[in-house]
Scaffold this motif. Structure first.
Motif, PDB file in Angstrom:
ATOM      1  N   ASP A 192       0.802  -1.222   0.000  1.00 46.75           N
ATOM      2  CA  ASP A 192       0.000   0.000   0.000  1.00 46.75           C
ATOM      3  C   ASP A 192       0.835   1.271   0.000  1.00 46.75           C
ATOM      4  OD1 ASP A 192      -2.325  -1.416  -0.137  1.00 46.75           O
ATOM      5  OD2 ASP A 192      -2.818  -1.223   1.990  1.00 46.75           O
ATOM      6  N   ARG A 193       2.094   1.192   0.389  1.00 44.91           N
ATOM      7  CA  ARG A 193       2.940   2.394   0.361  1.00 44.91           C
ATOM      8  C   ARG A 193       3.151   2.887  -1.067  1.00 44.91           C
ATOM      9  NH1 ARG A 193       8.844  -0.371   1.494  1.00 44.91           N
ATOM     10  NH2 ARG A 193       8.191  -2.309   0.565  1.00 44.91           N
ATOM     11  N   PHE A 194       2.919   2.021  -2.060  1.00 41.38           N
ATOM     12  CA  PHE A 194       3.054   2.405  -3.458  1.00 41.38           C
ATOM     13  C   PHE A 194       1.753   2.934  -4.047  1.00 41.38           C
ATOM     14  CE2 PHE A 194       6.332  -0.747  -2.616  1.00 41.38           C
ATOM     15  CZ  PHE A 194       7.464  -0.062  -3.028  1.00 41.38           C
ATOM     16  N   ALA A 195       0.646   2.844  -3.289  1.00 40.51           N
ATOM     17  CA  ALA A 195      -0.641   3.395  -3.713  1.00 40.51           C
ATOM     18  C   ALA A 195      -0.657   4.857  -3.279  1.00 40.51           C
ATOM     19  CB  ALA A 195      -1.788   2.615  -3.084  1.00 40.51           C
ATOM     20  N   VAL A 196      -0.297   5.750  -4.166  1.00 39.42           N
ATOM     21  CA  VAL A 196      -0.060   7.145  -3.807  1.00 39.42           C
ATOM     22  C   VAL A 196      -1.212   8.063  -4.188  1.00 39.42           C
ATOM     23  CG1 VAL A 196       2.444   6.955  -3.836  1.00 39.42           C
ATOM     24  CG2 VAL A 196       1.234   7.536  -5.944  1.00 39.42           C
ATOM     25  N   GLY A 197      -2.390   7.493  -4.420  1.00 37.25           N
ATOM     26  CA  GLY A 197      -3.549   8.324  -4.746  1.00 37.25           C
ATOM     27  C   GLY A 197      -3.952   9.171  -3.558  1.00 37.25           C
ATOM     28  N   THR A 198      -4.878  10.068  -3.777  1.00 38.61           N
ATOM     29  CA  THR A 198      -5.304  10.984  -2.728  1.00 38.61           C
ATOM     30  C   THR A 198      -5.849  10.210  -1.544  1.00 38.61           C
ATOM     31  OG1 THR A 198      -5.823  12.600  -4.413  1.00 38.61           O
ATOM     32  CG2 THR A 198      -6.758  12.971  -2.233  1.00 38.61           C
ATOM     33  N   ARG A 199      -5.243  10.428  -0.401  1.00 42.29           N
ATOM     34  CA  ARG A 199      -5.656   9.767   0.828  1.00 42.29           C
ATOM     35  C   ARG A 199      -5.097  10.536   2.008  1.00 42.29           C
ATOM     36  NH1 ARG A 199      -1.261   5.201   1.875  1.00 42.29           N
ATOM     37  NH2 ARG A 199       0.330   6.059   0.564  1.00 42.29           N
ATOM     38  N   VAL A 200      -5.636  10.264   3.174  1.00 43.78           N
ATOM     39  CA  VAL A 200      -5.138  10.900   4.387  1.00 43.78           C
ATOM     40  C   VAL A 200      -4.151   9.951   5.038  1.00 43.78           C
ATOM     41  CG1 VAL A 200      -5.756  11.779   6.665  1.00 43.78           C
ATOM     42  CG2 VAL A 200      -7.239  12.236   4.704  1.00 43.78           C
TER      43      VAL A 200
END
Length: 182
Positions: free
Chosen positions: A20-28
């Motif tokens: 998940d550290r590579f999922a860089v979409g908009t998130r908090v």
């Protein structure tokens, strides 16, 4: 580089932990109790050493499980290439590749980096600390998601990598130069 990973000696593809550290979409993101929103930007950098300089295949790839968007770093007849692909596996942006980037020299460590800047919608490839090529402006709304389906380093004969680093930001030219030298 002193301790490298010979991709040809892997037993199979290497799924990285905490994808998940590579999922860089908009998130908090909770960073030391200070909530920040990730921008969608990223920088992937590493040293690459091909045996022949003519290798083909994907070195690293990740895809978001919640949006289906992904990106990869690969070699195309020895030339570094970055691709962004949509949920239907269609490449919608790429940088580098055999038609625009010289092949990496055989048996030599070469610094390679991919940088995606969401606000500017630019996708750049660096080689030996120099931005050698960028994509045309990307007119798609890209969301690299909040959760990764996978983040994988692929088995590839004749290729070694070292100092694999990932940043959840678009690194500047100065930062690329600094980290390539340390």
């Amino acid at each position: 580089p002193s301790r490298s990973l010979d991709l040809g000696k892997l037993a199979g593809d290497l799924d990285l932990p905490d994808a998940d550290r590579f999922a860089v979409g908009t998130r908090v993101v909770d960073s030391y109790a200070a909530y920040k929103t990730s921008s969608g930007d990223f920088t992937l950098e590493m040293w690459v050493k091909p045996a022949a300089g003519t290798e083909n295949g994907t070195i690293f790839e990740t895809r978001a499980s919640d949006t289906g968007w992904g990106w990869r770093l690969m070699l195309e007849n020895g030339a570094p290439k970055g691709e962004i692909f949509n949920p239907y596996d269609e490449v919608i942006a790429y940088v580098g590749g055999q038609g625009s980037t010289p092949a990496l020299p055989a048996d030599t460590w070469t610094y390679v980096s991919l940088v995606w800047n969401t606000a500017a919608k630019t996708f750049n490839l660096y080689r030996d600390k120099i931005a050698i090529i960028g994509s045309l402006p990307v007119n798609y709304e890209i969301d690299f998601g909040k959760e990764a389906e996978y983040a994988t380093i692929f088995k590839m004969d004749g290729v070694a990598i070292d100092e694999f680093r990932f940043w959840g930001e678009a690194r500047s030219d100065e930062q690329i130069e600094y980290w390539a030298e340390t």
